[in-house]
Scaffold this active site. Sequence first.
Site, PDB file in Angstrom:
ATOM      1  N   GLU A  98      19.744  13.971   3.169  1.00 51.66           N
ATOM      2  CA  GLU A  98      21.123  14.628   3.495  1.00 51.66           C
ATOM      3  C   GLU A  98      20.892  16.145   3.522  1.00 51.66           C
ATOM      4  O   GLU A  98      19.990  16.781   2.988  1.00 51.66           O
ATOM      5  CB  GLU A  98      21.891  14.518   1.869  1.00 51.66           C
ATOM      6  CG  GLU A  98      22.341  13.068   1.648  1.00 51.66           C
ATOM      7  CD  GLU A  98      22.824  12.799   0.336  1.00 51.66           C
ATOM      8  OE1 GLU A  98      22.932  11.621   0.030  1.00 51.66           O
ATOM      9  OE2 GLU A  98      23.428  13.874  -0.170  1.00 51.66           O
ATOM     10  N   CYS A 111      23.005  23.601   3.392  1.00 53.94           N
ATOM     11  CA  CYS A 111      22.128  23.248   2.318  1.00 53.94           C
ATOM     12  C   CYS A 111      21.203  22.167   2.931  1.00 53.94           C
ATOM     13  O   CYS A 111      21.595  21.002   3.137  1.00 53.94           O
ATOM     14  CB  CYS A 111      22.947  22.714   1.145  1.00 53.94           C
ATOM     15  SG  CYS A 111      21.961  21.975  -0.251  1.00 53.94           S
ATOM     16  N   CYS A 118      13.047  12.590  -4.916  1.00 54.01           N
ATOM     17  CA  CYS A 118      12.479  13.506  -5.762  1.00 54.01           C
ATOM     18  C   CYS A 118      11.529  13.063  -7.100  1.00 54.01           C
ATOM     19  O   CYS A 118      11.801  12.106  -7.526  1.00 54.01           O
ATOM     20  CB  CYS A 118      13.697  14.557  -6.445  1.00 54.01           C
ATOM     21  SG  CYS A 118      12.887  15.949  -7.433  1.00 54.01           S
ATOM     22  N   CYS A 122      15.620  15.405 -13.341  1.00 53.18           N
ATOM     23  CA  CYS A 122      16.531  16.200 -14.002  1.00 53.18           C
ATOM     24  C   CYS A 122      17.932  15.293 -14.424  1.00 53.18           C
ATOM     25  O   CYS A 122      18.453  14.301 -13.473  1.00 53.18           O
ATOM     26  CB  CYS A 122      16.974  17.185 -13.185  1.00 53.18           C
ATOM     27  SG  CYS A 122      15.719  18.348 -12.565  1.00 53.18           S
ATOM     28  N   CYS A 125      21.128  15.335 -12.428  1.00 57.51           N
ATOM     29  CA  CYS A 125      21.082  15.187 -11.073  1.00 57.51           C
ATOM     30  C   CYS A 125      21.101  13.782 -10.447  1.00 57.51           C
ATOM     31  O   CYS A 125      20.138  13.021 -10.833  1.00 57.51           O
ATOM     32  CB  CYS A 125      19.924  16.208 -10.440  1.00 57.51           C
ATOM     33  SG  CYS A 125      19.522  15.782  -8.546  1.00 57.51           S
ATOM     34  N   CYS A 351      24.623  15.578  -4.632  1.00 59.63           N
ATOM     35  CA  CYS A 351      23.314  15.352  -3.886  1.00 59.63           C
ATOM     36  C   CYS A 351      22.669  13.905  -4.171  1.00 59.63           C
ATOM     37  O   CYS A 351      22.338  13.565  -5.106  1.00 59.63           O
ATOM     38  CB  CYS A 351      22.592  16.768  -4.303  1.00 59.63           C
ATOM     39  SG  CYS A 351      21.072  16.613  -3.376  1.00 59.63           S
TER      40      CYS A 351
HETATM   41  S1  SF4 Z   1      17.899  18.822  -9.490  1.00 62.39           S
HETATM   42 FE1  SF4 Z   1      17.636  16.894  -8.658  1.00 62.39          FE
HETATM   43  S2  SF4 Z   1      16.734  17.299  -6.505  1.00 62.39           S
HETATM   44 FE2  SF4 Z   1      16.287  19.133  -7.908  1.00 62.39          FE
HETATM   45  S3  SF4 Z   1      14.348  18.947  -8.747  1.00 62.39           S
HETATM   46 FE3  SF4 Z   1      15.746  18.125 -10.148  1.00 62.39          FE
HETATM   47  S4  SF4 Z   1      15.894  16.090  -9.828  1.00 62.39           S
HETATM   48 FE4  SF4 Z   1      14.967  17.053  -8.035  1.00 62.39          FE
END
Ligand code: SF4
Length: 368
Positions: A98, A111, A118, A122, A125, A351
């Site tokens: 994206e 962005c 990933c 987190c 997220c 995201c």
């Molecule tokens: S915020 Fe989301 S994309 Fe960024 S490092 Fe953490 S899990 Fe990965």
Amino acid sequence: MNIQKINLVGLDKETMSKLLQPFCENGQVIKMRVSQLWDWIYTKGETDFNKMTNISKNFRNILVNNFLLNRLKIRKKLISEDGTKKYLLALDDGNLIETVFIPEKDRGTLCISSQVGCTLNCSFCFTGTQGLVRNLSGPEIVQQIMILRDDLQEWEKIRESKNKRRSISNIVLMGMGEPLYNFDEIKKGLMIIMDETGISISRKKITLSTSGVVPKIGLVGKEIGCLLAISFHATTDEVRNQLVPLNKKWNIDCLLNALRSYPGLSNSERITFEYVMIDNVNDTEEDARRLVKLISGIPSKINLIPFNPWPGSHYKTSGFDRINSFAEIIKSAGYSSPVRTPRGKDILAACGQLRSDSKKIKKSQRNV
Ligand code: SF4
């Protein structure tokens, strides 16, 4: 015989020189050809070798027969009521990423993603729920900008007048992925993006956001020189361990020590602390006061981001009053603390959400 053509878009001058070597008489000719191609690809956005009019017909034929000028493909584009554009881009191997364009009054921010998915998870997220598929290559980093410049018809604007404001004035590496787990390719891509003879986006207009990969932080300042943002989000290790599990490896103390010695840190090149405001998790006045103490001595600004809920998340956005009193405490300690206005809420702007939805659709179509 079928020749495997090589895509030149996203390559640096050194790689292009090596590829052109078999077709040029000497080093000087290679240099001239690279500089012509560089200009056509990165300042004019040309996608057809035959339109490169200052290159001889013979050499254009060689280029057509051996090379490509491809970009990533736009698989889907959503446009929000507020003008935010969200793109689902397909890579050559079919993976999806994206990229989001956020137009503002006097600038436009792109962005971009650094990985497919990933490794870090987190908890606030959505991308973190998807796992890592692979790192993006340097050319794939560059091609996110190339395809967006095509779509926003930016090349024409640049050709007409170099001084006019560009649609894409700023780049943030805040899309899918942890850029510092893909440092070498990110560096390769950014070097091309910053090159003044090509795409030419200044290092001061590029912000790399990391969740805190401490051993690589200094390298961003030393080897790339762009601005730095930290996905911070908590003021105690206990809470940060939950929100950003990487904190268990490099805790708040360790991270802040690395930031204090960040090369080139000054009032004009401050570190941005991103702080997602989550109801009853990290949004008390005590948190705000602790945050001010923690970052004391680090030239910085704090971006407060109301949490953007996604399906399956158990977090809620902090209330308006909470966010305001948090911002007030930070402001009165002398820090800039803008509250980020949520953009593109109507187009699945969390995201990773668009990629995930598209994958689900593909799977359900296979099951029909
Ligand atoms: S915020 Fe989301 S994309 Fe960024 S490092 Fe953490 S899990 Fe990965």
